[in-house]
Design a protein around this motif. Structure first.
Motif, PDB file in Angstrom:
ATOM      1  N   ASN A 105       0.840  -1.189   0.000  1.00  0.00           N
ATOM      2  CA  ASN A 105       0.000   0.000   0.000  1.00  0.00           C
ATOM      3  C   ASN A 105       0.880   1.247   0.000  1.00  0.00           C
ATOM      4  OD1 ASN A 105      -1.823   2.061   0.467  1.00  0.00           O
ATOM      5  ND2 ASN A 105      -2.901   1.005   2.115  1.00  0.00           N
ATOM      6  N   THR A 106       0.778   2.059  -1.037  1.00  0.00           N
ATOM      7  CA  THR A 106       1.582   3.284  -1.114  1.00  0.00           C
ATOM      8  C   THR A 106       0.752   4.529  -0.824  1.00  0.00           C
ATOM      9  OG1 THR A 106       1.224   3.397  -3.506  1.00  0.00           O
ATOM     10  CG2 THR A 106       3.224   2.282  -2.746  1.00  0.00           C
ATOM     11  N   GLY A 107      -0.487   4.335  -0.360  1.00  0.00           N
ATOM     12  CA  GLY A 107      -1.309   5.453   0.059  1.00  0.00           C
ATOM     13  C   GLY A 107      -2.064   6.113  -1.074  1.00  0.00           C
ATOM     14  N   ALA A 108      -2.485   7.341  -0.827  1.00  0.00           N
ATOM     15  CA  ALA A 108      -3.267   8.091  -1.810  1.00  0.00           C
ATOM     16  C   ALA A 108      -2.393   8.528  -2.981  1.00  0.00           C
ATOM     17  CB  ALA A 108      -3.899   9.313  -1.141  1.00  0.00           C
ATOM     18  N   ALA A 109      -3.045   8.901  -4.075  1.00  0.00           N
ATOM     19  CA  ALA A 109      -2.336   9.418  -5.252  1.00  0.00           C
ATOM     20  C   ALA A 109      -3.286  10.308  -6.032  1.00  0.00           C
ATOM     21  CB  ALA A 109      -1.827   8.280  -6.128  1.00  0.00           C
ATOM     22  N   ALA A 110      -2.760  11.426  -6.521  1.00  0.00           N
ATOM     23  CA  ALA A 110      -3.574  12.345  -7.329  1.00  0.00           C
ATOM     24  C   ALA A 110      -2.651  13.359  -7.986  1.00  0.00           C
ATOM     25  CB  ALA A 110      -4.616  13.061  -6.470  1.00  0.00           C
ATOM     26  N   GLY A 111      -3.023  13.800  -9.180  1.00  0.00           N
ATOM     27  CA  GLY A 111      -2.258  14.831  -9.870  1.00  0.00           C
ATOM     28  C   GLY A 111      -0.801  14.459 -10.101  1.00  0.00           C
ATOM     29  N   GLY A 112      -0.551  13.168 -10.256  1.00  0.00           N
ATOM     30  CA  GLY A 112       0.819  12.715 -10.477  1.00  0.00           C
ATOM     31  C   GLY A 112       1.668  12.655  -9.222  1.00  0.00           C
ATOM     32  N   VAL A 113       1.054  12.819  -8.045  1.00  0.00           N
ATOM     33  CA  VAL A 113       1.776  12.794  -6.773  1.00  0.00           C
ATOM     34  C   VAL A 113       1.367  11.553  -5.987  1.00  0.00           C
ATOM     35  CG1 VAL A 113       2.244  14.013  -4.607  1.00  0.00           C
ATOM     36  CG2 VAL A 113       1.821  15.312  -6.717  1.00  0.00           C
ATOM     37  N   ARG A 114       2.352  10.779  -5.562  1.00  0.00           N
ATOM     38  CA  ARG A 114       2.087   9.626  -4.704  1.00  0.00           C
ATOM     39  C   ARG A 114       2.308  10.034  -3.247  1.00  0.00           C
ATOM     40  NH1 ARG A 114       4.907   4.148  -5.705  1.00  0.00           N
ATOM     41  NH2 ARG A 114       6.685   5.389  -5.026  1.00  0.00           N
ATOM     42  N   GLU A 115       1.396   9.602  -2.388  1.00  0.00           N
ATOM     43  CA  GLU A 115       1.511   9.938  -0.975  1.00  0.00           C
ATOM     44  C   GLU A 115       2.842   9.495  -0.384  1.00  0.00           C
ATOM     45  OE1 GLU A 115      -0.272   8.700   3.375  1.00  0.00           O
ATOM     46  OE2 GLU A 115      -1.467   8.213   1.608  1.00  0.00           O
ATOM     47  N   VAL A 116       3.239   8.266  -0.667  1.00  0.00           N
ATOM     48  CA  VAL A 116       4.453   7.737  -0.046  1.00  0.00           C
ATOM     49  C   VAL A 116       5.657   8.611  -0.358  1.00  0.00           C
ATOM     50  CG1 VAL A 116       4.913   6.136  -1.978  1.00  0.00           C
ATOM     51  CG2 VAL A 116       5.878   5.673   0.291  1.00  0.00           C
ATOM     52  N   LEU A 129       5.721  11.852  -1.026  1.00  0.00           N
ATOM     53  CA  LEU A 129       5.604  13.097  -0.269  1.00  0.00           C
ATOM     54  C   LEU A 129       5.920  12.861   1.206  1.00  0.00           C
ATOM     55  CD1 LEU A 129       4.734  16.107  -0.537  1.00  0.00           C
ATOM     56  CD2 LEU A 129       2.442  15.356   0.162  1.00  0.00           C
ATOM     57  N   ASN A 130       5.411  11.764   1.766  1.00  0.00           N
ATOM     58  CA  ASN A 130       5.675  11.442   3.167  1.00  0.00           C
ATOM     59  C   ASN A 130       7.174  11.326   3.449  1.00  0.00           C
ATOM     60  OD1 ASN A 130       2.894  11.252   3.428  1.00  0.00           O
ATOM     61  ND2 ASN A 130       2.863   9.017   3.415  1.00  0.00           N
ATOM     62  N   VAL A 131       7.877  10.628   2.569  1.00  0.00           N
ATOM     63  CA  VAL A 131       9.320  10.415   2.751  1.00  0.00           C
ATOM     64  C   VAL A 131      10.063  11.745   2.692  1.00  0.00           C
ATOM     65  CG1 VAL A 131      11.389   9.393   1.720  1.00  0.00           C
ATOM     66  CG2 VAL A 131       9.294   8.031   1.929  1.00  0.00           C
ATOM     67  N   ASP A 132       9.738  12.562   1.725  1.00  0.00           N
ATOM     68  CA  ASP A 132      10.407  13.848   1.556  1.00  0.00           C
ATOM     69  C   ASP A 132      10.225  14.719   2.792  1.00  0.00           C
ATOM     70  OD1 ASP A 132      11.570  16.172   0.638  1.00  0.00           O
ATOM     71  OD2 ASP A 132      10.072  16.574  -0.902  1.00  0.00           O
ATOM     72  N   ILE A 133       8.986  14.888   3.233  1.00  0.00           N
ATOM     73  CA  ILE A 133       8.709  15.783   4.351  1.00  0.00           C
ATOM     74  C   ILE A 133       9.231  15.220   5.667  1.00  0.00           C
ATOM     75  CG2 ILE A 133       6.814  16.759   5.719  1.00  0.00           C
ATOM     76  CD1 ILE A 133       5.356  17.299   3.084  1.00  0.00           C
ATOM     77  N   ALA A 134       9.148  13.921   5.863  1.00  0.00           N
ATOM     78  CA  ALA A 134       9.670  13.330   7.100  1.00  0.00           C
ATOM     79  C   ALA A 134      11.171  13.580   7.238  1.00  0.00           C
ATOM     80  CB  ALA A 134       9.377  11.829   7.135  1.00  0.00           C
ATOM     81  N   PHE A 152       6.828  10.029  18.840  1.00  0.00           N
ATOM     82  CA  PHE A 152       6.679   9.282  17.594  1.00  0.00           C
ATOM     83  C   PHE A 152       5.556   9.936  16.805  1.00  0.00           C
ATOM     84  CE2 PHE A 152       4.320   6.199  15.084  1.00  0.00           C
ATOM     85  CZ  PHE A 152       5.301   5.482  14.413  1.00  0.00           C
ATOM     86  N   VAL A 153       5.839  10.318  15.554  1.00  0.00           N
ATOM     87  CA  VAL A 153       4.817  10.921  14.701  1.00  0.00           C
ATOM     88  C   VAL A 153       4.816  10.213  13.350  1.00  0.00           C
ATOM     89  CG1 VAL A 153       4.013  13.004  13.532  1.00  0.00           C
ATOM     90  CG2 VAL A 153       4.981  13.167  15.841  1.00  0.00           C
ATOM     91  N   ALA A 154       3.691   9.637  12.990  1.00  0.00           N
ATOM     92  CA  ALA A 154       3.514   9.012  11.680  1.00  0.00           C
ATOM     93  C   ALA A 154       2.981  10.063  10.716  1.00  0.00           C
ATOM     94  CB  ALA A 154       2.545   7.840  11.777  1.00  0.00           C
ATOM     95  N   ILE A 155       3.673  10.245   9.591  1.00  0.00           N
ATOM     96  CA  ILE A 155       3.338  11.288   8.634  1.00  0.00           C
ATOM     97  C   ILE A 155       2.639  10.685   7.417  1.00  0.00           C
ATOM     98  CG2 ILE A 155       4.314  13.035   7.097  1.00  0.00           C
ATOM     99  CD1 ILE A 155       6.468  13.503   9.195  1.00  0.00           C
ATOM    100  N   HIS A 156       1.443  11.186   7.138  1.00  0.00           N
ATOM    101  CA  HIS A 156       0.626  10.693   6.025  1.00  0.00           C
ATOM    102  C   HIS A 156      -0.024  11.865   5.298  1.00  0.00           C
ATOM    103  CE1 HIS A 156       0.398   6.244   6.838  1.00  0.00           C
ATOM    104  NE2 HIS A 156       0.860   6.666   8.010  1.00  0.00           N
TER     105      HIS A 156
END
Length: 294
Positions: free
Chosen positions: A52-63, A65-70, A100-104
């Protein structure tokens, strides 16, 4: 305690725009989990979540974005004198940290749905509740994104929080929160998250730093204990849950295969499942098997 007073000095400097210079001898440990990152490597107890890689829209995958911001948020926290690490979807067993913070990021069929939300587990504990408050307040203040108050069961029941039911989770005494940064499926939210990644990370880091500065000198009071004597795992998908021990009662929910629950009462052929929220859910015995948590 020295490390917390120094942290407060660092945080004040950050909020005033000064470069942090003080560093604690034993800095707080912050763990940021990048949601869905390397989910294919999840252990067998969470095999239902693999891939599961999460949500996706407009050519952006959630996973992504999560990795970058974390990682950006972790860099800020380290620069302010903390230890900070980014974890993938798999959490080491009984993992302890000062926060501990999970980023989604969110997704919804309704493209008008927008806003961020922050939650912790159903377990009532002052430390995690304060982490949610400080993180939400700082995130709202710094990003200007609206707050979505529709907290879901998947957030409150987030797998990494369930230390009484699984092995690869945080420890009971680790303050924890899950952040949904905004809706990728909403063009306004998505545009902000993608074009202001560093600012979003900074807001997250500031919220966590504010929480760390609230820790009492004597430490947090212990969290409420979890019932462990009778743990069961659900054997099938879409198993009906009832509000009483019998099929004549109302069907109020469903359980998925491999989900685990503590049992707090038994009747012939039925088991009452434990929920921190106080909800009563009953399941038929033959739909479960007993589990022992090390």
């Amino acid at each position: 305690m020295l490390r917390w007073s120094l942290l407060s000095m660092v945080l004040v400097g950050v909020l005033l725009g000064a470069a942090p210079t003080a560093r604690a001898f034993h800095p707080p440990l912050v763990v940021l989990q990048a949601g869905h990152w390397r989910s294919a490597e999840l252990p067998d107890e969470f095999s239902r979540l693999r891939g599961n890689t999460g949500a996706a829209a407009g050519g952006v995958r959630e996973v992504d974005l999560n990795v970058d911001i974390a990682h950006r948020a972790a860099e800020y926290l380290r620069a302010w004198g903390n230890e900070a690490y980014v974890l993938p979807a798999t959490v080491p067993p009984n993992y302890r940290a000062d926060a501990f913070v999970a980023i989604h990021a969110d997704g919804h069929a309704n493209r008008a749905a927008r806003g961020f939300k922050v939650a912790t587990s159903y377990r009532p504990w002052i430390a995690s509740d304060l982490l949610v408050r400080e993180l939400a307040d700082e995130y709202a203040r710094r990003t200007g994104l609206p707050r979505d108050w529709r907290i879901t069961h998947n957030m409150r029941g987030y797998y990494a929080f369930n230390s009484g039911l699984y092995q690869h989770t945080i420890a009971e005494d680790t303050p924890a929160a899950i952040l949904e940064m905004g809706f990728l499926t909403n063009p306004t939210d998505r545009a902000y998250l993608v074009t202001h990644t560093d600012h979003v990370a900074w807001a997250i880091a500031l919220g966590i730093a504010r929480f760390l500065a609230t820790r009492p000198a004597e430490g947090w009071p212990p969290p409420p204990s979890f019932p462990r004597d009778d743990i069961v795992e659900v054997l099938h998908d879409n198993v009906p849950l009832f509000d009483g021990p019998g099929r004549e009662f109302n069907r109020v929910d469903r359980a998925a295969r491999k989900e685990r629950y503590a049992v707090v009462e038994r009747r012939p052929g039925w088991a009452k499942l434990f929920f921190w929220s106080g909800a009563e859910r009953w399941i038929e015995d033959f739909q479960t098997r007993p589990i022992t948590i090390p």
